[in-house]
Design an enzyme around this catalytic site. Sequence first.
Site, PDB file in Angstrom:
ATOM      1  N   TYR A  92      -6.241  -2.590  10.626  1.00  0.00           N
ATOM      2  CA  TYR A  92      -5.597  -3.115   9.847  1.00  0.00           C
ATOM      3  C   TYR A  92      -6.072  -4.219   8.696  1.00  0.00           C
ATOM      4  CZ  TYR A  92      -1.411  -0.821  11.408  1.00  0.00           C
ATOM      5  OH  TYR A  92      -0.696   0.316  11.550  1.00  0.00           O
ATOM      6  N   ASN A 130       6.687   1.246   2.354  1.00  0.00           N
ATOM      7  CA  ASN A 130       5.409   0.888   2.107  1.00  0.00           C
ATOM      8  C   ASN A 130       5.277  -0.611   2.827  1.00  0.00           C
ATOM      9  OD1 ASN A 130       4.921   3.120   0.750  1.00  0.00           O
ATOM     10  ND2 ASN A 130       5.394   2.255  -1.120  1.00  0.00           N
ATOM     11  N   ASP A 132       2.212  -2.591   1.974  1.00  0.00           N
ATOM     12  CA  ASP A 132       1.225  -3.037   1.227  1.00  0.00           C
ATOM     13  C   ASP A 132       1.506  -4.334   0.310  1.00  0.00           C
ATOM     14  OD1 ASP A 132       2.657  -2.065  -1.184  1.00  0.00           O
ATOM     15  OD2 ASP A 132       1.630  -0.064  -0.497  1.00  0.00           O
ATOM     16  N   HIS A 147       9.056  -0.551   7.274  1.00  0.00           N
ATOM     17  CA  HIS A 147       8.027  -0.375   8.195  1.00  0.00           C
ATOM     18  C   HIS A 147       7.254  -1.913   8.345  1.00  0.00           C
ATOM     19  CE1 HIS A 147       8.596   3.935   7.267  1.00  0.00           C
ATOM     20  NE2 HIS A 147       9.468   3.447   8.306  1.00  0.00           N
ATOM     21  N   CYS A 155       3.897 -12.049  17.265  1.00  0.00           N
ATOM     22  CA  CYS A 155       3.338 -12.316  18.632  1.00  0.00           C
ATOM     23  C   CYS A 155       3.907 -11.210  19.660  1.00  0.00           C
ATOM     24  CB  CYS A 155       3.644 -13.812  18.777  1.00  0.00           C
ATOM     25  SG  CYS A 155       3.412 -14.434  20.727  1.00  0.00           S
ATOM     26  N   THR A 230       8.284   9.191  -2.578  1.00  0.00           N
ATOM     27  CA  THR A 230       8.635   9.553  -1.066  1.00  0.00           C
ATOM     28  C   THR A 230       8.619  10.768  -0.590  1.00  0.00           C
ATOM     29  OG1 THR A 230       9.941   8.783   0.905  1.00  0.00           O
ATOM     30  CG2 THR A 230      11.100   8.910  -1.112  1.00  0.00           C
ATOM     31  N   ASN A 255       8.981  11.990  -8.415  1.00  0.00           N
ATOM     32  CA  ASN A 255       7.790  12.563  -7.529  1.00  0.00           C
ATOM     33  C   ASN A 255       7.176  13.427  -8.528  1.00  0.00           C
ATOM     34  OD1 ASN A 255       7.166  11.818  -5.147  1.00  0.00           O
ATOM     35  ND2 ASN A 255       8.970  12.584  -4.267  1.00  0.00           N
ATOM     36  N   CYS A 273       4.829   8.202 -10.990  1.00  0.00           N
ATOM     37  CA  CYS A 273       6.139   7.032 -10.963  1.00  0.00           C
ATOM     38  C   CYS A 273       5.611   6.237 -12.195  1.00  0.00           C
ATOM     39  CB  CYS A 273       6.156   6.353  -9.667  1.00  0.00           C
ATOM     40  SG  CYS A 273       6.767   7.559  -8.300  1.00  0.00           S
TER      41      CYS A 273
END
Length: 283
Positions: A92, A130, A132, A147, A155, A230, A255, A273
């Site tokens: 990550y 996303n 990001d 997400h 924690c 998507t 798309n 896009c």
Amino acid sequence: MSISLLNSIRRTLVVCSVPKIMAVRQSSDMTKFKEALKSAKQVVILSGAGISAESGIPTFRGAGGYWRKYQSTSLATPGAFKSSPSLVWEFYHYRREVAAKVQPNAGHIAIAQYEQKHGSDKTITVITQNVDGLHARAGSKNLLELHGNLYKTRCTKCKEVLALEGRGAPDENVVGSDIPEKSLPHCKKSGCNGLLRPHIVWFGESLDPYVLSKAEEAMSACDVCLVVGTSSVVYPAAMFASQAAARGAIVAEFNIEPTPATHEFHYYFEGPCGTTLPEALAD
């Protein structure tokens, strides 16, 4: 509700009860779509990996789905974190570095500018799959991150969510990770000291109930929904636009290629896009 259960519900709905939007209703008429958007009072923009890929972020699946020798999806699980938290932290960290080096593209910016311009006369909600942070960096404010976010931690003990602080040096020539767990980020809350984890919804985990509830609320009220970059295969987000179309909301897909849900929507605009959205969202 778990994602696996939502998958089962979705399959049942598709087979048994959700009416399909007839293909003849589908259109690529930008003028007509913009007329519908202009009259809308509640607008939802649902985005996925495609819009971030245009900024240079590898997609989670397909050719860009490997890190070192690992399939990325194999590291995005509670089990992977339990067995090797340092390896998952390094993965990550790598993803954060990739995201930090790229910039929001014209699609992200068009969405943010549309919200800034019309936020006083419309309710505009951006729902993204996303993690990001590019929508926020572009300026989107009414943003739901289904997400999670690469730049936040949670924690494992007290569950507090915080901005990221920590380490994990990505070296693509190293297979494993030798960072001792005691050196990984830990909670600084008094009396806790729990191991921190990325604030990401991993495979096999449920979405945050509050975020999911707000997303469902926005989707159930929208007049127009834009489906942006998507594939419409990741649940529960894959259900959102189809259900909106089934109840009569105008849904437009943007798309680079058709998806399994394209036939259910009123409009389909093919292309990047960063090219189609500025035109669609401009007055």
